[in-house]
Design an enzyme around this catalytic site. Structure first.
Site, PDB file in Angstrom:
ATOM      1  N   HIS A  44       0.618  -1.398   0.533  1.00  0.00           N
ATOM      2  CA  HIS A  44       0.469  -0.193  -0.142  1.00  0.00           C
ATOM      3  C   HIS A  44       0.520   1.446   0.199  1.00  0.00           C
ATOM      4  O   HIS A  44       0.906   2.250   1.230  1.00  0.00           O
ATOM      5  CB  HIS A  44      -0.867  -0.047   1.096  1.00  0.00           C
ATOM      6  CG  HIS A  44      -1.609   1.120   1.114  1.00  0.00           C
ATOM      7  ND1 HIS A  44      -2.099   2.287   1.649  1.00  0.00           N
ATOM      8  CD2 HIS A  44      -3.383   0.937   0.781  1.00  0.00           C
ATOM      9  CE1 HIS A  44      -3.093   2.748   1.384  1.00  0.00           C
ATOM     10  NE2 HIS A  44      -3.833   1.748   1.278  1.00  0.00           N
ATOM     11  N   ILE A  50       1.830   5.047   1.568  1.00  0.00           N
ATOM     12  CA  ILE A  50       0.706   5.552   2.296  1.00  0.00           C
ATOM     13  C   ILE A  50       0.227   4.845   3.157  1.00  0.00           C
ATOM     14  O   ILE A  50       0.238   3.712   2.480  1.00  0.00           O
ATOM     15  CB  ILE A  50      -0.131   6.118   1.251  1.00  0.00           C
ATOM     16  CG1 ILE A  50       0.677   7.269   0.145  1.00  0.00           C
ATOM     17  CG2 ILE A  50      -1.627   6.956   1.688  1.00  0.00           C
ATOM     18  CD1 ILE A  50      -0.777   7.590  -1.441  1.00  0.00           C
ATOM     19  N   GLY A  53      -6.295   4.077   5.543  1.00  0.00           N
ATOM     20  CA  GLY A  53      -6.871   5.444   6.309  1.00  0.00           C
ATOM     21  C   GLY A  53      -7.580   4.900   7.809  1.00  0.00           C
ATOM     22  O   GLY A  53      -7.498   5.067   8.879  1.00  0.00           O
ATOM     23  N   VAL A  54      -7.532   3.139   7.221  1.00  0.00           N
ATOM     24  CA  VAL A  54      -7.774   2.534   8.280  1.00  0.00           C
ATOM     25  C   VAL A  54      -7.328   2.091   9.838  1.00  0.00           C
ATOM     26  O   VAL A  54      -7.732   2.201  10.683  1.00  0.00           O
ATOM     27  CB  VAL A  54      -8.321   0.937   7.555  1.00  0.00           C
ATOM     28  CG1 VAL A  54      -7.059  -0.364   7.407  1.00  0.00           C
ATOM     29  CG2 VAL A  54      -9.470   0.364   8.900  1.00  0.00           C
ATOM     30  N   GLU A  58      -7.653   3.248  12.851  1.00  0.00           N
ATOM     31  CA  GLU A  58      -7.322   2.339  14.291  1.00  0.00           C
ATOM     32  C   GLU A  58      -6.310   3.391  15.445  1.00  0.00           C
ATOM     33  O   GLU A  58      -6.595   2.432  16.787  1.00  0.00           O
ATOM     34  CB  GLU A  58      -6.407   0.772  13.929  1.00  0.00           C
ATOM     35  CG  GLU A  58      -6.048   0.300  15.037  1.00  0.00           C
ATOM     36  CD  GLU A  58      -7.441  -0.341  15.558  1.00  0.00           C
ATOM     37  OE1 GLU A  58      -6.958  -0.976  17.081  1.00  0.00           O
ATOM     38  OE2 GLU A  58      -9.041  -0.628  15.730  1.00  0.00           O
TER      39      GLU A  58
END
Length: 133
Positions: A44, A50, A53-54, A58
């Site tokens: 990723h 990057i 987002g998850v 978290e």
């Protein structure tokens, strides 16, 4: 102050908080040093890493869990509202989580969260946490 791993049950590679900058009764400022060797960057994205987002979300939930600690119980991330990702987080960044408890009801805690790098907002969310019984 206790070590993060004495409070949260998470461990590498899923521990998203490296340290606490400041902590009050209803707020915390914590951080994560984002490094190239973290496993998510293998895919990723290999040529343009990057932070997903998850994982930022978290990290905000884990920081909120550090405020809501009840001895012998695990804070659980049960919901997210108004989640917005505004700018990418990359290896080499220090991700700062600013979390404030804004409500408590029936054993659930609502927290306003902001994730920043270099004082620029990367993500925002309202999170809901509960306690494992």
């Amino acid at each position: 102050m206790d070590k993060i791993t004495d409070i949260l049950p998470h461990r590498y590679p899923f521990l998203m908080v490296d340290g606490i900058i400041s902590k009050g009764e209803k707020e915390i400022v914590a951080f994560k040093n984002v490094s190239y060797n973290e496993p998510q960057f293998q895919g990723h994205f290999p040529d343009n890493p990057i932070m997903p987002g998850v994982l930022i979300l978290e990290g905000m939930a884990q920081a909120a869990g550090l405020i809501t600690l009840v001895p012998g119980k695990t804070p659980l991330f049960v919901g997210a509202d108004k989640v917005r990702f505004r700018r990418p987080v990359r290896p080499g960044d220090r991700l700062i989580y600013e979390v404030k408890i804004v409500g408590e009801h029936l054993g659930m805690i609502s927290a306003e969260c902001v994730a920043k790098v270099d004082d620029k907002i990367c993500a925002t969310a309202t999170l809901l946490l509960g306690m494992e019984k």
